[in-house]
Motif scaffolding. Structure first.
Motif, PDB file in Angstrom:
ATOM      1  N   ALA A   1       0.809  -1.213   0.000  1.00  0.00           N
ATOM      2  CA  ALA A   1       0.000   0.000   0.000  1.00  0.00           C
ATOM      3  C   ALA A   1       0.843   1.264   0.000  1.00  0.00           C
ATOM      4  O   ALA A   1       0.338   2.337  -0.270  1.00  0.00           O
ATOM      5  N   VAL A   2       2.128   1.122   0.323  1.00  0.00           N
ATOM      6  CA  VAL A   2       2.968   2.298   0.473  1.00  0.00           C
ATOM      7  C   VAL A   2       3.685   2.598  -0.839  1.00  0.00           C
ATOM      8  O   VAL A   2       4.473   1.795  -1.320  1.00  0.00           O
ATOM      9  N   LYS A   3       3.405   3.737  -1.404  1.00  0.00           N
ATOM     10  CA  LYS A   3       4.049   4.150  -2.643  1.00  0.00           C
ATOM     11  C   LYS A   3       5.414   4.742  -2.330  1.00  0.00           C
ATOM     12  O   LYS A   3       5.581   5.470  -1.359  1.00  0.00           O
ATOM     13  N   GLY A   4       6.362   4.416  -3.159  1.00  0.00           N
ATOM     14  CA  GLY A   4       7.715   4.904  -2.940  1.00  0.00           C
ATOM     15  C   GLY A   4       7.983   6.215  -3.647  1.00  0.00           C
ATOM     16  O   GLY A   4       7.069   7.003  -3.892  1.00  0.00           O
ATOM     17  N   GLU A   5       9.244   6.425  -4.009  1.00  0.00           N
ATOM     18  CA  GLU A   5       9.669   7.706  -4.569  1.00  0.00           C
ATOM     19  C   GLU A   5      10.261   7.562  -5.964  1.00  0.00           C
ATOM     20  O   GLU A   5      10.909   8.479  -6.471  1.00  0.00           O
ATOM     21  N   ARG A   6      10.056   6.421  -6.618  1.00  0.00           N
ATOM     22  CA  ARG A   6      10.679   6.198  -7.909  1.00  0.00           C
ATOM     23  C   ARG A   6      10.126   7.114  -8.996  1.00  0.00           C
ATOM     24  O   ARG A   6      10.796   7.382  -9.992  1.00  0.00           O
ATOM     25  N   ASP A   7       8.885   7.607  -8.809  1.00  0.00           N
ATOM     26  CA  ASP A   7       8.288   8.453  -9.837  1.00  0.00           C
ATOM     27  C   ASP A   7       8.592   9.939  -9.628  1.00  0.00           C
ATOM     28  O   ASP A   7       8.142  10.780 -10.398  1.00  0.00           O
ATOM     29  N   ARG A   8       9.352  10.259  -8.588  1.00  0.00           N
ATOM     30  CA  ARG A   8       9.667  11.654  -8.319  1.00  0.00           C
ATOM     31  C   ARG A   8      10.773  12.156  -9.236  1.00  0.00           C
ATOM     32  O   ARG A   8      11.674  11.400  -9.621  1.00  0.00           O
ATOM     33  N   LYS A   9      10.711  13.424  -9.550  1.00  0.00           N
ATOM     34  CA  LYS A   9      11.723  14.034 -10.396  1.00  0.00           C
ATOM     35  C   LYS A   9      13.083  13.971  -9.705  1.00  0.00           C
ATOM     36  O   LYS A   9      13.214  14.261  -8.528  1.00  0.00           O
ATOM     37  N   GLY A  10      14.085  13.557 -10.464  1.00  0.00           N
ATOM     38  CA  GLY A  10      15.430  13.494  -9.913  1.00  0.00           C
ATOM     39  C   GLY A  10      15.752  12.188  -9.200  1.00  0.00           C
ATOM     40  O   GLY A  10      16.836  12.060  -8.631  1.00  0.00           O
ATOM     41  N   ALA A  11      14.826  11.224  -9.231  1.00  0.00           N
ATOM     42  CA  ALA A  11      15.106   9.936  -8.601  1.00  0.00           C
ATOM     43  C   ALA A  11      16.295   9.267  -9.299  1.00  0.00           C
ATOM     44  O   ALA A  11      16.331   9.174 -10.524  1.00  0.00           O
ATOM     45  N   LYS A  12      17.264   8.820  -8.538  1.00  0.00           N
ATOM     46  CA  LYS A  12      18.468   8.238  -9.122  1.00  0.00           C
ATOM     47  C   LYS A  12      18.173   6.843  -9.671  1.00  0.00           C
ATOM     48  O   LYS A  12      17.358   6.097  -9.104  1.00  0.00           O
ATOM     49  N   PRO A  13      18.831   6.467 -10.752  1.00  0.00           N
ATOM     50  CA  PRO A  13      18.609   5.130 -11.330  1.00  0.00           C
ATOM     51  C   PRO A  13      18.961   4.026 -10.336  1.00  0.00           C
ATOM     52  O   PRO A  13      19.846   4.194  -9.485  1.00  0.00           O
ATOM     53  N   LEU A  14      18.253   2.906 -10.435  1.00  0.00           N
ATOM     54  CA  LEU A  14      18.576   1.756  -9.611  1.00  0.00           C
ATOM     55  C   LEU A  14      19.871   1.112 -10.098  1.00  0.00           C
ATOM     56  O   LEU A  14      20.292   1.305 -11.234  1.00  0.00           O
TER      57      LEU A  14
END
Length: 242
Positions: free
Chosen positions: A114-127
């Motif tokens: 249920a908890v959405k992360g931060e991957r869709d945020r601008k500036g998220a660093k590549p995995l």
């Protein structure tokens, strides 16, 4: 003269602080000696008791590191009692509703996925592929880490790792039933399939949350599946990148 008194005072304070910090002696529980020498802690049937005792020992170490000497000593005394007392399986209550309520209290308030992360945020660093990390990760950095799906939802946590198989296939055992649940709802994830955030906080599977729900659970708790190459082949293919 004043300098000499100052040095003596600082020396005294240093010794006092050292004595206070050493007040709780975790070694007094003699836990590892008991695990090595006593039949009641040996064999597959007693593995959970050993894990539980080591968890208590780790909790005592945490209390000691925060300066909670009295609390640490009380916990060490409890460990000593459990080590010298009857089998741990004979202790505790048998009220199923009470046990269920206690287990519920250990779960996070947010439900699995249920908890959405931060991957869709601008500036998220590549995995990063876990094999490409420099320096590599220690086992204690992996165990307990959260695992997320490719759509950035929490799947569970890493409960164990398996290294050194003959065919060099290493695995992370992920509690896919949610955090802090018994291991029966775990999935077996090839470590090579994992990616990790550059902050080394979260691991990511190469599949969506919906796909994760179709992954079969680990077939047994004694890790006999490690000798079943056919099962591992089928399992590992499920995590292959599309």
């Amino acid at each position: 003269m004043k300098l000499a008194k100052g040095i003596l005072f600082l020396t005294f304070m240093s010794l006092t602080a050292t004595q206070a910090r050493a007040e709780c002696q975790i070694a007094d529980a003699k836990l590892e000696e008991a695990i090595r020498n006593r039949p009641k802690f040996q064999g597959p049937a007693n593995r959970q008791s050993v894990r539980d005792l080591r968890s208590l020992r780790d909790a005592a170490l945490t209390l000691w590191s925060y300066g909670r000497q009295d609390d640490c000593e009380r916990l060490v005394a409890t460990i000593r009692e459990l080590v010298s007392g009857p089998s741990m399986e004979t202790l505790g209550g048998n009220d199923e509703e009470d046990a269920e309520a206690q287990m519920d209290a250990t779960k996070p308030q947010a439900s699995r996925g249920a908890v959405k992360g931060e991957r869709d945020r601008k500036g998220a660093k590549p995995l990063v592929n876990i094999e490409d990390l420099a320096p590599g990760m220690r086992a204690d950095e992996i165990i307990g880490a959260e695992v997320r799906s490719s759509d950035d939802k929490i799947i569970g946590e890493v409960r164990n790792v398996v290294f050194g198989t003959k065919d060099r296939r290493d695995y992370a055992i992920v509690a896919a039933g949610g955090f802090f649940t018994p291991g029966k709802d775990s999935i077996v994830v090839p470590i090579r399939a994992l990616k990790v955030s550059q902050e080394r906080v979260s691991f990511f599977l190469p599949m969506s949350q919906a796909k994760v729900k179709t992954i079969p659970f680990m077939p047994d708790q004694d890790y006999r599946w490690l000798s079943d190459e056919d099962w591992r082949d089928r399992n590992d293919k499920l995590f292959a990148s599309p």
